[in-house]
Design an enzyme around this catalytic site. Structure first.
Site, mmCIF file in Angstrom:
data_model
loop_
_atom_site.group_PDB
_atom_site.id
_atom_site.type_symbol
_atom_site.label_atom_id
_atom_site.label_comp_id
_atom_site.label_asym_id
_atom_site.label_seq_id
_atom_site.Cartn_x
_atom_site.Cartn_y
_atom_site.Cartn_z
ATOM 1 N N HIS A 1 53.448 6.098 51.258
ATOM 2 C CA HIS A 1 54.820 6.524 51.512
ATOM 3 C C HIS A 1 55.767 5.534 50.852
ATOM 4 C CE1 HIS A 1 58.304 8.084 53.671
ATOM 5 N NE2 HIS A 1 58.638 6.824 53.876
ATOM 6 N N GLY B 1 31.408 21.267 8.065
ATOM 7 C CA GLY B 1 29.987 21.483 8.323
ATOM 8 C C GLY B 1 29.628 22.954 8.168
ATOM 9 N N GLY C 1 39.861 14.221 17.222
ATOM 10 C CA GLY C 1 40.782 14.497 18.324
ATOM 11 C C GLY C 1 41.126 15.968 18.479
ATOM 12 N N LYS D 1 53.312 16.255 24.839
ATOM 13 C CA LYS D 1 53.777 15.361 25.911
ATOM 14 C C LYS D 1 54.742 14.316 25.366
ATOM 15 C CE LYS D 1 52.253 17.933 27.588
ATOM 16 N NZ LYS D 1 51.224 18.846 27.222
HETATM 17 P P1 NAI Z 1 48.528 32.001 27.043
HETATM 18 O O1 NAI Z 1 47.390 32.907 27.165
HETATM 19 O O2 NAI Z 1 48.743 30.904 28.016
HETATM 20 O O3 NAI Z 1 49.898 32.861 27.046
HETATM 21 C C1 NAI Z 1 50.140 33.901 26.130
HETATM 22 C C2 NAI Z 1 51.229 34.778 26.680
HETATM 23 O O4 NAI Z 1 51.629 35.680 25.645
HETATM 24 C C3 NAI Z 1 50.777 35.634 27.856
HETATM 25 O O5 NAI Z 1 51.708 35.507 28.896
HETATM 26 C C4 NAI Z 1 50.744 37.058 27.278
HETATM 27 O O6 NAI Z 1 51.053 38.034 28.223
HETATM 28 C C5 NAI Z 1 51.810 36.970 26.197
HETATM 29 N N1 NAI Z 1 51.661 37.932 25.110
HETATM 30 C C6 NAI Z 1 50.530 38.318 24.488
HETATM 31 N N2 NAI Z 1 50.808 39.191 23.492
HETATM 32 C C7 NAI Z 1 52.155 39.324 23.461
HETATM 33 C C8 NAI Z 1 53.067 40.065 22.650
HETATM 34 N N3 NAI Z 1 52.644 40.828 21.639
HETATM 35 N N4 NAI Z 1 54.380 39.991 22.929
HETATM 36 C C9 NAI Z 1 54.823 39.214 23.965
HETATM 37 N N5 NAI Z 1 54.019 38.499 24.754
HETATM 38 C C10 NAI Z 1 52.692 38.539 24.505
HETATM 39 O O7 NAI Z 1 48.442 31.443 25.549
HETATM 40 P P2 NAI Z 1 49.192 30.223 24.831
HETATM 41 O O8 NAI Z 1 50.431 29.877 25.564
HETATM 42 O O9 NAI Z 1 49.294 30.604 23.415
HETATM 43 O O10 NAI Z 1 48.162 29.036 25.002
HETATM 44 C C11 NAI Z 1 46.871 29.112 24.376
HETATM 45 C C12 NAI Z 1 45.832 28.320 25.106
HETATM 46 O O11 NAI Z 1 46.116 26.935 25.065
HETATM 47 C C13 NAI Z 1 45.696 28.740 26.538
HETATM 48 O O12 NAI Z 1 44.371 29.075 26.773
HETATM 49 C C14 NAI Z 1 46.088 27.530 27.320
HETATM 50 O O13 NAI Z 1 45.264 27.349 28.435
HETATM 51 C C15 NAI Z 1 45.939 26.365 26.336
HETATM 52 N N6 NAI Z 1 46.998 25.396 26.585
HETATM 53 C C16 NAI Z 1 46.982 24.693 27.733
HETATM 54 C C17 NAI Z 1 47.982 23.803 28.010
HETATM 55 C C18 NAI Z 1 47.959 23.080 29.305
HETATM 56 O O14 NAI Z 1 46.991 23.137 30.014
HETATM 57 N N7 NAI Z 1 49.026 22.388 29.685
HETATM 58 C C19 NAI Z 1 49.084 23.566 27.074
HETATM 59 C C20 NAI Z 1 49.012 24.389 25.927
HETATM 60 C C21 NAI Z 1 47.990 25.247 25.697
#
Ligand code: NAI
Length: 452
Positions: free
Chosen positions: A439, A113, A38, A50
């Site tokens: 609706h 692996g 998973g 969630k």
């Molecule tokens: P993210 O890339 O979404 O956000 C990281 C944030 O941290 C950015 O806004 C950036 O500007 C900020 N940042 C970077 N360095 C920093 C610093 N030194 N000080 C302050 N701010 C800083 O990354 P996140 O939230 O860690 O998520 C990781 C991955 O997981 C993403 O690629 C995301 O797409 C995925 N994810 C997706 C979800 C969803 O689709 N609902 C839920 C959780 C994660």
């Protein structure tokens, strides 16, 4: 040595779906996963978050529904039970993945692996005491949180004062004050949970807006909703250190402290490609990510990289599709990956859901567009169910072709409507206006936008 057609390395959404599809296509498959099946999604990401967010919503509704004629006394949140419920959901889904793989006769090996390289038998991978050889190798080892070199951060992680998403989703005690480094998806979803259950939350984000690439106005509405829940924002601030008192950051040249008794670090994730012998394949890499093409092929014929490992779009639903494209290529079926219309959702309260271009991205591509904005209050169901609702639908329309190129939503149920909007991308407005929407639904706001 056990010979198979396909070896899959990693059992997250990318890996388990690749294994399933390859087995469905008649291939013999071994899937190697060192932890639970998973991956991040099921064990410490999408699903557990969630479960937590739902508990927080129930708590919030129980406490704050007087306007709807419902009041309750002594509403309490039992964080241990929240985590117990989450664990139950995760366990059930993990065993469901196992059962599904078993049904397709995929051999699951619970070991680390290590890719030894290519021999006359195929790609050989060592896993525990056994070695496997496969004609094809699908790499799906996922990603890990980025831990920057901020002074005190690593020590904080070791002491348990600093958390990543993994620890945050299993913590049985609530902090009083939480500082979140990073106002991206993980930071926002976890901040949403903690704020709803009564924790004082401060988000420190280096950019001048939250939620990264999210449409500007949607991001502002989201921020307003967080502020109503008492969340504080330090935007455009550089984090300079982590101490036992909280997070140090620089604001207008001054060093300040966001007091906290717990810190969440969520500044992004990077592809996980270490300690698994990938150097023995001679793969083309882009930092820690494996470079892939539109068929998810790497530069080594027979080796594919699907999911977060290729560092393209780190979303489970992208990973599913990539897995299918890679397997279809192996099976000789025509298919290719299209990254242009991938929906994204932020499961905050209210939810944010987007697909396609924003006004800015459309303009940067030289498209002539107009932006339509409709309040969610046009939808009767939204009015009936949401108090002080400020949800919006923004639709981006190409004015040359009169087709929809983007839909951006903030409000209730938007995560469940976005795939409908996804199907509208590239379609003429005139055709879409003839669609009959049920609706009353919140989704009617999209129909409304089509007539603006
Ligand atoms: P993210 O890339 O979404 O956000 C990281 C944030 O941290 C950015 O806004 C950036 O500007 C900020 N940042 C970077 N360095 C920093 C610093 N030194 N000080 C302050 N701010 C800083 O990354 P996140 O939230 O860690 O998520 C990781 C991955 O997981 C993403 O690629 C995301 O797409 C995925 N994810 C997706 C979800 C969803 O689709 N609902 C839920 C959780 C994660």
């Amino acid at each position: 040595m056990i010979k198979v057609d396909v070896i899959v390395l990693g059992g997250g959404p990318a890996g388990y779906l690749a294994a399933e599809r390859a087995a469905q296509g008649g291939k013999s498959v071994v899937l190697i996963e060192k932890r639970a099946l998973g991956g991040t999604c099921l064990n410490e990401g999408c699903i557990p978050s969630k479960a937590l967010l739902n508990s927080a919503k129930l708590y919030e509704h129980a406490k704050d529904s007087a306007a709807f004629g419902v009041t309750a006394e002594q509403v309490q949140l039992d964080q241990k039970q929240v985590i117990a419920h989450k664990n139950k959901v995760v366990q059930a889904l993990v065993s469901g993945v196992g059962a599904m793989l078993k049904a397709y006769k995929v051999q699951v090996v619970q070991e680390t692996g290590y890719v030894e390289g290519k021999t006359a038998d195929g790609f050989t991978v060592r896993a525990g005491e056994e070695r496997y050889a496969g004609e094809y190798l699908i790499l799906a080892s996922g990603s890990v949180p980025v831990i920057p070199g901020i002074p005190g951060l690593k020590e904080g992680l070791e002491k348990g004062f600093v958390m990543t998403n993994k620890e945050a989703l299993s913590r049985e005690e609530l902090p009083e004050k939480l500082a979140v480094i990073g106002g991206g998806v993980i930071g926002l979803e976890m901040a949403s949970y903690y704020a709803m259950v009564g924790v004082e939350v401060t988000i420190i984000e280096m950019l001048d807006k939250i939620a990264g690439p999210t449409e500007k106005e949607i991001s502002s509405v989201l921020m307003r909703n967080y502020k109503r829940k008492g969340v504080q924002f330090k935007l455009g601030c550089k984090v300079t250190g982590v101490t036992d008192q909280g997070v140090l950051y620089e604001e207008n040249g001054e060093e300040k402290l966001a007091e906290a008794d717990a810190v969440l670090c969520a500044i992004g994730r990077r592809a996980y490609t270490e300690n698994m012998g990938l150097e023995n394949l001679g793969l083309e890499m882009n930092r820690s990510a494996v470079v892939t093409d539109e068929y998810l092929r790497t530069n080594v014929p027979g080796v594919y990289a699907v999911g977060d490992i290729n560092g393209k779009i780190m979303l489970a639903h992208t990973a599913y599709r990539e897995a299918e494209v890679a397997v279809n290529h192996i099976l000789g079926k025509e298919d290719r990956m299209d990254y242009s219309v991938i929906p994204s959702v932020i499961y905050t309260n209210p939810e944010v859901a987007s697909v396609g271009e924003t006004e800015e991205t459309a303009k940067s591509k030289g498209l002539q567009v107009r932006s339509i904005k409709v309040s969610m209050n046009y939808a009767g169901r939204y009015m009936a169910e949401v108090e002080r609702g400020d949800g919006i639908c923004k639709m981006i329309v190409n004015t040359e072709t009169n087709t929809v190129v983007g839909v951006h939503l903030i409000g209730s149920y938007t995560s469940e409507m976005i795939y409908g909007a996804e199907m509208m991308i590239g379609k003429p407005i005139g055709d879409l206006q003839k669609l009959v929407f049920p609706h009353p639904t919140v989704g009617e706001v999209i129909r409304e936008a089509l007539f603006f």
